[in-house]
Each structure stands twice: as C-alpha cells, then as structure tokens.
Design an enzyme around this catalytic site. Structure first.
Site: not given
Ligand SMILES: Cc1cc2nc3c(=O)[nH]c(=O)nc-3n(C[C@H](O)[C@H](O)[C@H](O)COP(=O)(O)OP(=O)(O)OC[C@H]3O[C@@H](n4cnc5c(N)ncnc54)[C@H](O)[C@@H]3O)c2cc1C
Length: 671
Positions: A71-74, A360, A435, A459, A469, A475
C-alpha cells in the site's frame, strides 16, 4: 495556540487510580521510547537524520530487506529502499501491489504548504493533529509528520500524481474535519488511487532495475526470529499452497489496519490483522488497540446481507450540510417536503465554529445521539432508523450543479449506484461506520517495534494520530513513513549489518515454518459445522455492540466473556472446505478470523482499562454534562502497550507516559 520552547514538560506523568480491567491483565514495567529525541521540537528530526549512521552504497547491496505490504506505506518504502540500493523483497496478498487497500482512499492528503495563505504552518498542522488526536499521541512524532508533509506533495507531483489544480494551474486545496484552514490536496475522489499509482510506478521501476523482487498472492503467516531479532517471514503462496521461507537482515510490516475485526467496515474485504498479530505473539507490543475511528459519512447498513460498508468521503462535508428533522413525526417524510424551520442542522447548532467540519469522532457520536433520540431517517433497522441527511441543495444553489459535479461527481455516482437515489435531487443518507484504527504495533521514534529488526509503518503501527485521526492524515502518515522517515531511521539499525547468515535449516526458522504447517493442518482437520465467515460476523456483532461507538464497563466485561466463548467454539466447530494445495479462500479466512478473535479480546481489555473518553474511545462512564468526551489526563495520559502473555496467560500492560513540552493539554473544544 500555546507554543513553548520545548525545554520543560507541561504535564505530569499519569498515575492511574481506577482500574476496571483488574484481573484481566498483568501490570508490566513502564515503557520508554529508547530513541526519543530531545531538544527544540523543530530541530529534533533534522538532528536525528544527521545523527543516525549511514550505510555506504556498496554495503547496501549486501543487506536484505523484507517489506510486507504494497500500500502507500509499504510501496513507498520498497521503492525508496530499492532506489537506495538495498536488496528488497516486497509481499502482498493481492494479485498486484496496485490493489492494496490504499487504492480506496478518496478524499485527500494533508500537507502544511499554506498555499491558501490562510494561516497554515507546520506548527498549526502539528497542533491540529495533536488536538484532533485528543492529546494521546507522541509530540515528537507528530511534529516530524507535519514537517515532512510538504515534501510528500513535491515527491508525488514529481511522480506525476494528478492533484486537482485551480484555474491558474496551482494545486488546489480543500478542508477536512477538525481544522479551520484548507490544506488537503486531492485528486477528485480518487486520491488514494492516484497516489498509489505514483508509488507503484516508482516500485516497478525498481523491480525492473533488479533491486526489488515482488511476491504477489503471498500471505505472511509467521515472523521468523533468531536470537531475539526479526530475521524473516514464513509466507503461503496463495495459488499453490506452498509454504515458503524468506530470510533477511530486517523486516518491515506495512500491512495496514485491522478495522475488519468489526466484520462490517469501510476497509477492503481482505484487510486483516494477521501480519501484525503474528508479530505480536512473537513479542511485538500492541499499542492502544481499542482506538477505533468510526467515520460519520458512510452509506447506512441496510440489512443482514451486507459484508462491506461504503464510505462517502469526508470532503463532502465541505459543501454538504448535515441535518435531521426536529420532530420524530417528520422522520419518514420526503426530506424535500420538510421546511427549513423544521430541520435541525445539529452540528452547526452545537459547534458553531467548526460546524459540519468537526472531527470524525464528534460528528459520529452526534449522529448516534440524534438517532438514539428517535430522529434518525431512512428505513428502520431493528428498532431504529440509522441515518442522517447530508444535503447539497444549498451548495447546488450557490455553486451550480456542474461545479458540485466537478468536485464530487464520482462520489455522487457511487452513492446513486448503491442506493438507487439521486443525491443531486434528494439528500444523501449517511451513518457512522468503522473506518480506521489508530491502534497498532508499538514503535519507537525510529518506527522499530519492541522486536529488534522489526519495523512497522503506515496504519499497521500505532501511528501518530493518538485517539482520533484527522481526515486526510492517514495517507500523509503512510507516505511520510515510507518515503522519508523509515529510510532515514532503518539505516541506524542496518549500519550494524549484514547480520550473521542463516538458512532454512536453522532450528528457529524450521520451527516457525513447522508452526505454520501445523496450524494449517489444524484448520483443515477440525471438520466442524460453521464457516470462518459466520464466526467473523458474530465477532463483528459483539465488537460493534460493546466496543463500538460507545463502551461501558458492563458491556466490555460481557463482550470479553462472549469472545472467549466464541474462540472455544471456533477451535472446535470450524469447517474449512478444500485443501491447502490450491487457492482456498476459506482457509485464508480461517487464519485471519482466528487472529481477529484474539485481537478482539485484547481491544475490549484495553477499552475496559481506559476509564476515560478520548477521541474514538468513548466510555459511557466518562462524559461531560452535555455528553462530550471527558479525558482524565492525570490517570491516562499514556500509550497502553500490550505484551502477549502466552496462550493461557494474561496480556501484560506497559505504559508509556505522554509528556508534552510544546503543546499544553486542554479539553478539546470545537464550539
Ligand atoms: C474507503 C476509505 C477511504 C479512505 N480515504 C482516505 C483519505 O481520503 N485520506 C486519508 O488520509 N486516508 C484515507 N483512508 C485511510 C487510508 O486509506 C489507509 O489508512 C491507508 O491507505 C493505509 O495504508 P497502508 O499502506 O498502511 O496499508 P494498506 O493500503 O492497507 O496496505 C496493506 C498492504 O499489506 C499487505 N498485507 C497485509 N497483510 C499481509 C500479509 N499477512 N501478508 C502479505 N501481505 C499483507 C496487503 O496485501 C497490502 O499490500 C481511507 C480509508 C478507507 C477505508
């Protein structure tokens, strides 16, 4: 806004007196961030970047890095570390890194650019975030986040992310809840998608360059630890069922949030806690697990058939006005027939300064309150109407339909497709839904967990958002962690590497692998009568009822008992069809639900211990006379970091005091 020189603490360490969770946990030693920076807050991060040791380019090639999550973090971390020349392996369970849940993010990303010249600054973003999080986040981390926020926008623009622009070509901004400036950058209602495409193309560039190897359709099922350090993961190839061992010098978890513990949430269906929970069981502390964000603007639950809820972006609150009828009798009328004087724009009434843009947690609770009073709208679900109006009639009158369409068109279309109603003609109906989770694995200032060599970003960590938050800050945090923070902190750890070479025959590695194989066999052999999904739904109902928008001592105790019974039933009556040696979604789900059940219990214990209301954690026993959240800083100004207490043991609570030197703690007010 209070600003201090950072030389002396502005609050005392907390001394907890009340203890509702006594008997459910073991008190542990206090926890201190061993790498917390000192000095003036605005110099802490730049000083730390300088102080952290460097790894020279030739040595980077000898260091192996595992990143779980694209995701954005990884994705951003993998691209950056690949570019720096480390050997990176990146994992996701989707068929493409581009399908990570981040793609769902709609509304925008914050940054203290002050393009609108409306009084924004790094300090104001820092202040808004600490206040928005109800003074339950770490000051130094939040300041760093605000500081690097501007770099994120530059990085993404350079990658070609198509942020919305004003007529003259400058980047546009809008407002999100809990602030009075416009600092949210956006790409229509698809900000997450566009940012993820940016990170993805940077990642693929590294894949092509040979610095990153990506493993899609691979699920991490265990953390490998050798001599107390994280040294790899055990993953299941989700297509063939093969159990694979991957070893490295360091492991990064960027595996997202666990909101799906509630079954119904706005998260992607696959989002789960397994990666972080497996690490927790190996010694990584889980921090503030009960802090859950319930978003006020989601499409209401319509019945038992649903497996997912849909968010309507917070950006809609820039122009939409939230209301319910003043009288219960009007609740089933066509909203267009209810005259102005019979409408209650309750957020504008209660919070005149922030109006519809309160944070929120506050907007969600007030929606619940008006529905509990019997003034909700939409169909009855059980005994209540669970919905309030989000009305664009004024905005359409003021700006014209085409301007509203240009800003929010895709969100309006999505609403119309799901509900069959036209939001240009009749107000949307919305209701709060789970959420985001502010809780996650505890990390120090370097984003390192309590396991040496295990870093956690996005996250998945307990993050910078305290108990609540602010919109558009997830993001920001995910990309701050991946592009700017982790690459600068992980080098302090990697400067001691490469570590002793290990291979699959090492007893600790073999044991981790065997435990995964045994667990899979266990799931397949229980042969009971219930699907993992049915256990998940039941868990979600318990969590929503007793650990959702309002929590009480009695309810939480009941929930813990119910979850313990559910866990026993799961391990004796689960039925998983099929085999391990192929795609098997019911097997995948079984593992995730098993972990959710354990997490759910810990969330309830954490919520039971924290007899105060703060942000997304509202304890019925701790509220002001007019029903606002009431914190108890004297007792609870700490991060609750929980250590796994063993299969039959109790979790161990370690407290990290939150000491403020730059911002004075106050009860929040948005009035
Ligand atoms: C509908 C919605 C809208 C949102 N809109 C906003 C917004 O407008 N602005 C904002 O700031 N935030 C928003 N958020 C919050 C934000 O999208 C998330 O907090 C953020 O994208 C999380 O990013 P991440 O990279 O931490 O995790 P994720 O994007 O959830 O990525 C997780 C990654 O880990 C991998 N993974 C997980 N477990 C395993 C495992 N066991 N083995 C292998 N791979 C694994 C997955 O495959 C994925 O690639 C929104 C959230 C939702 C639900």
């Amino acid at each position: 806004m209070a600003a201090h020189d950072g030389s002396s603490p502005l609050n005392q360490p907390s001394h907890q007196v009340s203890d509702d969770a006594r008997g459910y946990y073991t008190p542990g030693e206090p926890l201190v961030d061993p790498v917390a920076p000192v000095g003036p807050i605005e110099r802490r991060w730049s000083q730390r970047k300088f102080d952290n040791r460097l790894v020279n380019p030739a040595n980077r090639r000898k260091l192996d890095v595992i990143i779980v999550g694209t995701g954005l973090a990884g994705g951003s971390a993998a691209a950056t570390m690949g570019e720096q020349g480390y050997n990176v392996k990146v994992f996701c369970y989707q068929d493409s890194p581009r399908r990570a849940h981040s793609i769902a993010a709609q509304g925008g990303i914050n940054a203290a650019k002050n393009y609108k010249e409306d009084g924004d600054s790094i300090h104001r973003l820092f202040y808004d975030t600490v206040k928005g999080g109800d003074y339950r986040s770490r000051e130094s981390n939040v300041y760093r986040l605000a500081e690097v926020s501007a770099n994120i926008i530059d990085q993404c623009v350079a990658q070609g992310v198509p942020f919305a622009r004003e007529y003259g070509g400058l980047l546009d901004n809008r407002s999100f809840g809990g602030v009075q400036v416009s600092r949210t950058f956006y790409a229509r209602g698809q900000t997450g998608q566009q940012l993820l495409i940016g990170a993805y193309q940077a990642l693929e560039r590294q894949v092509a360059a040979g610095t990153v190897t990506q493993y899609t359709r691979h699920e991490m099922l265990e953390l490998v630890m050798v001599d107390g350090k994280a040294r790899g993961i055990i993953a299941r190839n989700m297509v063939t069922g093969e159990i694979e061992t991957h070893l490295a010098d360091v492991v990064v978890l960027a595996s997202g949030g666990y909101g799906n513990v509630f079954y119904l949430s706005t998260n992607a269906m696959g989002s789960n806690v397994t990666a972080t929970w497996r690490a927790h069981r190996k010694g990584a502390y889980m921090a503030n697990p009960c802090y859950t964000q319930i978003h006020p603007t989601c499409i209401p639950v319509s019945g038992q058939h649903q497996s997912k809820l849909t968010l309507m972006s917070e950006s809609l609150r820039n122009d939409g006005r939230i209301w319910v009828p003043k009288r219960k009798e009007d609740c089933d009328k066509d909203p267009r027939d209810i005259p102005e004087e019979d409408r209650d724009y309750y957020l504008e009434r209660i919070y005149p300064s922030f109006g519809n843009l309160v944070p929120r947690d506050i907007a969600s609770r007030q929606a619940k309150n008006v529905c509990d009073e019997g003034r909700g709208v939409g169909p009855m679900v059980g005994d209540f109407r669970r919905g309030v109006y989000l009305d664009f009639a004024d905005a359409i009158k003021r700006l014209g339909r085409s301007a509203v369409e240009a800003k929010y068109g895709n969100l309006f279309d999505m609403y119309a497709r799901i509900t069959g109603e036209d939001p240009y003609e009749t107000p949307m109906r919305i209701y709060p839904a789970v959420h985001y989770v502010m809780g996650g694995l505890w990390v120090d200032y370097h984003l390192q967990s309590t396991i040496p060599g295990l870093f956690v970003t996005g996250e998945a960590n307990f993050s910078d958002h305290g108990a609540n938050r602010l919109g558009a800050s997830a993001l920001m945090q995910g990309l701050a962690d991946g592009y700017f923070v982790l690459p600068n902190t992980i080098r302090e750890y990697l400067a001691d590497g490469p570590f002793e070479r290990i291979d699959e025959s090492h007893p600790a590695v073999a044991e981790a692998r065997a435990s995964v194989e045994e667990r899979i066999q266990k799931f397949l052999s229980i042969n009971g009568t219930r699907s993992a999904d049915s256990f998940h739904r039941e868990l979600g109902n318990i969590m929503w009822e007793y650990c959702g928008m309002e929590r009480s001592e009695e309810g939480l105790r009941k929930a813990i008992d119910m979850i313990r019974e559910l866990k026993a039933a799961f391990w004796s009556d689960l039925r998983v069809l099929g085999t391990n040696e192929s795609i098997n979604q019911s097997l995948e789900k079984a593992g995730r639900v098993a972990d959710f059940i354990e997490l759910g219990e810990l969330m309830c214990i954490d919520a039971l211990n924290r007899r105060e209301s703060c942000g997304g954690h509202f304890r019925a026993e701790s509220q002001t006379e007019d029903g606002e959240a009431l914190r108890h800083d004297d007792e609870f100004a700490y991060v609750a970091a929980w250590e796994w207490g063993g299969e039959d043991g109790q979790p161990v609570l370690h407290k990290e005091d939150l000491i403020y030197t730059a911002i004075e703690m106050k009860q929040r007010s948005y009035k």
